[in-house]
Design a protein around this motif. Structure first.
Motif, PDB file in Angstrom:
ATOM      1  N   SER A  39       0.823  -1.208   0.000  1.00 52.11           N
ATOM      2  CA  SER A  39       0.000   0.000   0.000  1.00 52.11           C
ATOM      3  C   SER A  39       0.858   1.260   0.000  1.00 52.11           C
ATOM      4  N   GLN A  49       7.773 -12.057   5.065  1.00 52.18           N
ATOM      5  CA  GLN A  49       8.272 -11.084   6.034  1.00 52.18           C
ATOM      6  C   GLN A  49       9.794 -11.203   6.180  1.00 52.18           C
ATOM      7  N   VAL A 500       0.590  -1.213  14.975  1.00 55.36           N
ATOM      8  CA  VAL A 500       0.148  -2.515  14.480  1.00 55.36           C
ATOM      9  C   VAL A 500      -0.599  -2.318  13.163  1.00 55.36           C
ATOM     10  N   GLY A 501      -0.220  -3.092  12.176  1.00 52.51           N
ATOM     11  CA  GLY A 501      -0.847  -2.983  10.868  1.00 52.51           C
ATOM     12  C   GLY A 501      -0.076  -2.101   9.911  1.00 52.51           C
ATOM     13  N   GLU A 502       0.824  -1.291  10.437  1.00 50.77           N
ATOM     14  CA  GLU A 502       1.569  -0.390   9.562  1.00 50.77           C
ATOM     15  C   GLU A 502       2.933  -0.986   9.222  1.00 50.77           C
ATOM     16  N   ALA A 503       3.491  -0.505   8.117  1.00 53.46           N
ATOM     17  CA  ALA A 503       4.818  -0.964   7.720  1.00 53.46           C
ATOM     18  C   ALA A 503       5.841  -0.505   8.752  1.00 53.46           C
ATOM     19  N   ARG A 504       6.726  -1.409   9.138  1.00 53.90           N
ATOM     20  CA  ARG A 504       7.748  -1.068  10.133  1.00 53.90           C
ATOM     21  C   ARG A 504       8.862  -2.103  10.061  1.00 53.90           C
ATOM     22  N   PRO A 532       4.366  -5.466   8.141  1.00 59.62           N
ATOM     23  CA  PRO A 532       3.660  -6.765   8.100  1.00 59.62           C
ATOM     24  C   PRO A 532       4.013  -7.586   6.860  1.00 59.62           C
ATOM     25  N   GLU A 533       4.341  -6.890   5.767  1.00 60.83           N
ATOM     26  CA  GLU A 533       4.867  -7.591   4.612  1.00 60.83           C
ATOM     27  C   GLU A 533       6.323  -7.164   4.452  1.00 60.83           C
TER      28      GLU A 533
ATOM     29  N   ALA B 569      -6.444  -0.968   9.808  1.00 59.57           N
ATOM     30  CA  ALA B 569      -5.867  -2.261   9.434  1.00 59.57           C
ATOM     31  C   ALA B 569      -6.797  -3.386   9.876  1.00 59.57           C
ATOM     32  N   SER B 607      -2.116 -10.946   7.207  1.00 59.58           N
ATOM     33  CA  SER B 607      -1.092 -10.061   7.762  1.00 59.58           C
ATOM     34  C   SER B 607      -1.786  -8.856   8.379  1.00 59.58           C
ATOM     35  N   GLU B 608      -1.076  -8.207   9.275  1.00 56.81           N
ATOM     36  CA  GLU B 608      -1.662  -7.074  10.000  1.00 56.81           C
ATOM     37  C   GLU B 608      -2.183  -5.986   9.079  1.00 56.81           C
ATOM     38  N   SER B 609      -1.508  -5.803   7.968  1.00 60.90           N
ATOM     39  CA  SER B 609      -1.911  -4.726   7.065  1.00 60.90           C
ATOM     40  C   SER B 609      -3.092  -5.120   6.191  1.00 60.90           C
ATOM     41  N   GLY B 610      -3.343  -6.409   6.094  1.00 61.79           N
ATOM     42  CA  GLY B 610      -4.370  -6.872   5.170  1.00 61.79           C
ATOM     43  C   GLY B 610      -3.870  -6.966   3.747  1.00 61.79           C
TER      44      GLY B 610
END
Lengths: 544, 678
Positions: A39, A49, A500-504, A532-533, B569, B607-610
């Motif tokens: 995204s 990952q 959480v959920g964000e790129a890091r 996360p990816e 997310a 994944s956390e981001s979906g």
């Protein structure tokens, strides 16, 4: 009717019994397709990952290669577009189950039970790092199965080379290599070698190393099998591979390392394919400290080929303090770190530069284009460490013992060290120091040698340092003001509850060769992201 | 890069271990025969609605709740697992971590597994250690029905009831003695057998049952292709066989009860489950095994004993009382003599809960309104005997008050309630609720609920041993939530060829504070943390129709939108859309029943981001059940009352199924089953 019913019952039972015998199809039809997207418009998605490694491909223009952890594969990327584009056909191969081409799929004890000599875990290669060698060859280090895999950086496919074992070696000294005195076609060279234990040697905890004679890998010689293949480098026609020898991490705050090693192979690429053999005379060197995590080739101004070994020192994980609300869990330095220097011709450990108890990070050293300074980060803080390479040219080729370049008895090569780190400021909204107090994963120079980039895993930031190496400055001048913090760029979110959920989780950083805006128009600095990816991101910094 | 690589790989392996361990969840049961169950009869008529909206009188405690009951009699003879049955309930999603006999967990309305309270005959079996229940340890042959309450339940059940409540109800004695023998065989060396005997002898009731399940589990599976940036990675090898996937699961149930006269009934129940199975772990990585663990093994034991005393209309006061003393024991053992990294693993944790509860209900009329008031108390102590966890204990005391107020001749029913919990280490907490049921017509019911719910962190979340890569977080705060829902249910009586038609639709919204999620907190460590607010909202709908007493069709649909409030997310592992359907055809006599089930599951973000998603899929199960006793020339010669023989193909079209990225499930499975009732 009765017969029909009886037959139906019999058929049904037969079906079930057949099914219970393993029938019933059930392969799951077509393969499920896991889709990964990004995204972030700057970043290309990676298929898993925590990408294991990133490197540029020498002589291949704007080409980079990424070692992917899961699924295990090597991915070629074209760095020109935004985001970087996969430079491959419709599909990329994964690492084959017989990764070294010895005819036995890993774990070999399952595929070749009659020949597998090692009792132990279900070893299969775990990709760790990658080194671009040429447009036709990349080297991927892998632990667990312990090897260096040969790959084509253009396609990600394994490359078949020629691997031989010196006839002077003991049988089983290198279990997964051809028998001593023979040669075989292989797609990897095994690093499951053999490292002697010096009399009185101790482990990183200070305990004596006791290897039962039955476990000696050279009969009659106190020795152990090195593990955790970490870095690889080519110098003077030889392949050097660092082995961290992490032996027991069941107590992470007090991880145990055996003496570090660097395996030495004769390496010839003149025929276009790798021809590799363990060095018959010096197959392994023991480092001055524990946990060598990478090797970096360095040619001195006078043309002397050296290999710089990043000896990170024993690294553990901070134990949680239940008395605090945070989860203390950052990396901690358990022992001294250094940069060891190997003469690639004489295969002697010629020098060491002690840097203090600083947990040097695990990426290769970043050497400026003039070859004056080598920098790296730390797994336990926000700092850059480095050495002055100038004294290395004058090192003796065959010293009785490694020269200690800390200024106590001679030259001082310590630029930034435990007593004088180049400290990077924390991110204002970053994680608490006790939880994730900094991990400078990777450092890189720009092509002009005027700027240094450093990624911080915890903060998700990219630090920019201005560097001025002009005029052959002295060590004191280098320390005094030739490096200045220019900026801290926020690339991704910091590690922590709010992201959480964000790129890091920033990883490796590499700078595209050439002059931005003149030699190329695209992004110039490239970083990997872990969660996360996995991502490969192209940033425009110098061309802005 | 030894350290990094070692940490990453170890974390991965430990992840698998922790996951498996937590999924082997647990606890046990044994419970009081609380509500009077309808007499057990052999159904030779139109099967009842299989998953039906519950009429108020079925769950008198909670008439306003959106509930479903899975009547296992409607599936008699079919080779269905608990997971298969629950998959057909609206609002419910099942996550399977392998094939039959491997762990699985439930999610209701987008919850985590630990946000669902799981009961066996009314006694909690989700342990304080994991907060979850592995559904594969539930003996399906011993069940009579499964009650699912979607949304909340915090007043009734306390901690954990955020997504809802599942109650597995075991078979009970009827007027006539009953003996049921079941045997089945299926693909991949899977077999199952059970025996149950239940009867009444004068004032006594007795139930004794045993079920065993075994499987080799060596199914072949397709490894996932990863598509990214316009290209794909095809794994090598593209297919693998699941290794170390054998399982043996055994369950026993014993219940003895006695009518004491004057409306009192006492019963003692004990339920024991033991599983021993391989733990193949993740399908990820290189090599011929694809990262699967060939030597890891789990053993799981759960025993629940419950002594129950029920009294109806005590002393002629119209007071119904129910008292229980229960003990739950659970042991989780895990061994891996040759893990990928590190020294051999050999762990064992014992988890015990002992408690008692007392509840009284009384119906009365006050100012022209009917009331059914309930007051309850419960005290229990959880303790985990595991040195690595520092042997934590936790005592909980709670008081529950609830009233059911009927107005206007029961056209309007209001259910206000409050629960006060005092949990050691977490202080007191008030959990209020209000529910409403409006029945303007006999065929229409309108329902709405608004309630508070919470979940105290599990022992794993709090005290998981500091292994560096995974560790607990003693500083966790409880999850708290406001849940509300509203909807309508329609049930039209039969007419002409139409036997029955039902419709139900509801909107739900769960606003969760302090969600507990295991996340990467530092370069090398994954730990549970409170991540802030999250929302799970959506729509669930179900419909059924029965025609000519031969035909029945049913469908349920759930749309879910579950996300972190801070950044949108998605909550991982939940599919945004799931649609299930079932069609049965068969004569009223019960001679045979042909059935077909379909389950569509939309993409699943993993994944956390979906941004990493598993593909959507549709699976079909078909089969036929024949009651041999109904065959005129044969039935009279058989000694049993019913002999069901079935043939079934599950996942008929052999679709690759994964609920979790690295856990393959089998494709097409053939099975045959016989069930004899004497």
């Amino acid at each position: 009717m009765r017969r029909l019913a009886t037959s139906a019952l019999a058929i049904g039972l037969g079906l079930a019994c057949g099914g219970s015998g393993g029938g019933g199809s059930g392969s799951g039809g077509g393969a499920p397709v896991v889709t990964v997207t990004s995204s972030d418009s700057r970043c290309a998605p990676l298929p898993g990952q925590f990408p294991a490694g990133l490197d540029l491909v020498p002589g291949a223009g704007a080409r980079a290669i990424v070692a992917n952890f899961t699924p295990p594969a090597v991915l070629p990327y074209d760095l020109g577009p935004v985001p970087p584009a996969i430079a491959s056909a419709a599909s990329v191969p994964s690492i084959p189950p017989d990764s070294d081409g010895d005819g036995c799929e890993e774990p070999s004890f399952a595929a070749c039970p009659a020949t597998f000599p090692l009792p132990g875990p279900a070893t299969a290669p775990q990709l760790d790092g990658i080194v671009g060698v040429s447009p036709t060859l990349a080297l991927v280090t892998a632990s667990s199965y312990e090897e260096v895999i040969f790959l084509d950086p253009a396609s990600g496919r394994v490359v078949t080379g020629s691997v031989s074992t010196p006839g002077s070696f003991a049988a089983g000294q290198y279990f997964f290599l051809p028998p001593p005195g023979s040669t075989a076609a292989r797609t990897a060279v095994s690093t499951s070698g053999c490292q002697p234990v010096a009399a009185g040697a101790v482990d990183s905890r200070g305990d004596p190393i006791v290897v039962p004679p039955a476990a000696y890998c050279i009969p009659g010689v106190a020795s152990f099998r090195p593990t955790f293949t970490s870095g690889a480098a080519l110098a003077a026609g030889r392949l050097f591979v660092s082995m961290s020898n992490l032996n027991d991490n069941s107590t992470p705050a007090l991880a145990q390392y055996l003496p570090g090693g660097v395996l030495v192979y004769d390496f010839d690429l003149s025929t276009g394919v790798p021809v590799v053999s363990p060095n018959a005379v010096t197959p392994v060197l023991t480092t001055t400290g524990f946990n060598p995590t990478h090797v970096t080739a360095y040619r001195t101004p006078s043309g002397r080929d050296l290999v710089l070994v990043t000896v990170s020192g024993a690294v553990g994980l901070e134990a949680d303090d239940p008395g605090t609300p945070e989860i203390e869990s950052g990396g901690i330095a358990l022992g001294p770190a250094s940069i060891d220097v190997i003469d690639a011709q004489t295969l002697r450990l010629v020098a060491t530069v002690p840097l203090g108890t600083v947990a040097l990070s695990f990426d290769r050293l970043a050497i400026d284009p003039t070859g004056r300074v080598a920098l790296t980060g730390t797994a336990a803080g926000r700092a850059i460490y480095g050495i002055d390479l100038a004294p290395l040219d004058a090192l003796p080729a065959l010293p009785a013992a490694p020269v200690v370049l800390d200024g106590t008895g001679g030259a001082d090569a310590r630029l930034f060290y435990g007593g004088f780190p180049f400290v990077l400021p924390p991110r204002a909204d970053g994680p608490p120091p006790g939880v994730c107090g900094g991990y400078v994963v990777s450092v890189a120079w720009n092509a002009a040698g005027t700027r240094v980039y450093a990624t911080d895993f915890c903060d998700g930031t990219l630090a920019q340092l201005d560097a001025d190496l002009s005029g052959a400055p002295s060590l004191a001048e280098l320390r005094a003001g030739r490096f200045r913090l220019r900026a801290i760029d926020t690339v991704v979110a910091p590690v922590g509850a709010s992201s959480v959920g964000e790129a890091r989780a920033l990883g490796a950083v590499r700078v595209r060769p050439g002059v931005p805006g003149i030699d190329f128009a695209g992004p110039d600095v490239f970083v990997t992201v872990g969660v996360p990816e996995g991502l490969l991101c192209g940033l425009r910094i110098e061309s802005q | 890069m030894s350290a990094r690589e070692g940490f990453a790989a170890r974390a991965c392996s430990e992840h698998a271990r922790a996951l498996a361990t937590s999924l082997v969840a647990a606890a046990a049961i044994a419970a009081a025969a609380r509500a009077e169950e309808p007499p057990d009869t052999i159904v030779r008529d139109v099967p009842p609605v299989v998953v039906q909206d519950v009429r108020p009188e079925n769950l008198r405690e909670d008439p306003t709740a959106f509930s479903s009951v899975v009547d296992l009699e409607a599936y008699a003879g079919e080779a269905k697992s608990v997971e298969d049955l629950l998959s057909q309930v609206p609002g419910v999603q099942i996550r399977r971590f392998g094939g039959p006999g491997q762990p699985s967990e439930i999610s209701i309305r987008g919850s985590t597994a630990s946000q669902v309270v799981v009961l066996l005959d009314g006694v909690r079996i989700d342990s304080a250690q994991t907060g979850t229940v592995d559904l594969s340890t539930i003996p399906v042959d011993l069940l009579e029905k499964i009650e699912v309450t979607r949304g909340g339940g915090g007043v009734e059940q306390g901690s954990g009831a955020i997504g809802g409540v599942v109650n597995f109800v075991t078979k009970r004695p009827s007027a006539e003695p009953r003996t049921v023998l079941v045997g089945s065989l299926a693909s991949f060396g899977t077999g199952e057998g059970s025996a149950l005997h239940a009867r009444r002898i004068g004032a006594y009731e007795l139930t004794a049952a045993y079920q065993a399940f075994t499987t080799r589990g060596d199914f072949e599976f397709q490894r996932p292709v990863t598509r990214f940036a316009g290209v794909t990675i095809v794994p090598d090898p593209p297919t693998l066989t699941r290794i170390n996937n054998e399982a043996l699961i055994q369950s026993g149930l014993f219940r003895l009860g006695r009518d004491l006269g004057e409306g009192f009934h006492v019963s003692l129940q004990d339920s024991l489950t033991h599983s021993s199975r391989g733990a193949p772990g993740l399908d990820s990585g290189a090599g011929a095994f694809g990262g699967q663990q060939p030597f890891a093994h789990q053993r799981f034991t759960r025993n629940v004993a419950d002594l129950s005393l029920e009294g109806a209309d005590v002393a002629g006061l119209g007071l119904d009382v129910d008292a229980d003393l229960y003990h739950r024991f659970q042991r989780i053992q895990f061994r891996n003599p040759e893990p990928t990294f590190g020294p051999p693993i050999d762990t064992a944790q014992d988890n015990q809960t002992i408690g008692g509860r007392l509840r009284g209900e009384k119906a009365f009329t006050l100012v022209d309104t009917e009331h059914r008031a309930m007051l309850g108390f419960e005290l229990f102590d959880d303790r985990l005997e595991a040195t690595a966890f520092a042997n934590p204990t936790r005592a909980t005391f709670d008081t529950t008050m609830q009233d059911e107020i009927s107005l206007f001749d029961r056209i309007v029913v209001l259910v206000p309630g409050v629960r006060i919990d005092l949990t050691e280490g977490f202080g007191e907490r008030a959990v209020p609720r209000i529910g409403a049921l409006v029945t303007p017509f006999d065929w229409l019911r309108l329902k709405a609920n608004f309630e508070r719910a919470y979940r105290v962190p599990s022992f794993d979340e709090l005290y998981y041993p500091d292994e560096g890569f995974l560790r607990g977080n003693p500083g966790l705060a409880p999850e708290e939530a406001w849940t509300y829902d509203a909807g309508a249910a329609i049930e039209l009586p039969g007419s002409g060829i139409l036997d029955r038609i039902t419709l139900e639709a509801a909107y739900f919204d769960q606003d969760i504070e302090n969600s507990i999620v295991w996340v990467l907190v530092s370069p090398f460590t994954v730990a549970p943390i409170n991540t802030g607010a999250a929302t799970a909202r959506g729509v669930e709908a179900s419909a059924s129709v029965a025609l000519l007493r031969w035909f029945e069709a049913r469908a349920s649909y759930t749309h879910l939108d579950a996300f972190f409030d801070s950044n949108g997310a998605p909550l991982t592992g939940r599919s945004p859309n799931e649609l299930s359907g079932r069609v049965t055809v068969g004569p009223p006599s019960g001679l045979f029943r042909i059935f077909a089930d379909a389950l569509y599951t939309d993409v699943i973000p993993v994944s956390e981001s979906g941004n990493t998603i598993l593909p959507a899929r549709t699976t079909y199960d078909v089969g036929v059940v024949v009651d041999v006793v109904q065959i005129p020339w044969l039935g009279s010669k058989l000694p049993m009352r019913r002999l069901l023989v079935s043939f079934e193909a599950s996942n008929l079209t052999d679709v690759s199924v994964r609920d979790a990225q690295f856990f393959p499930q089998p494709g097409r499975v053939l099975s045959v089953k016989a069930e004899a009732t004497f």
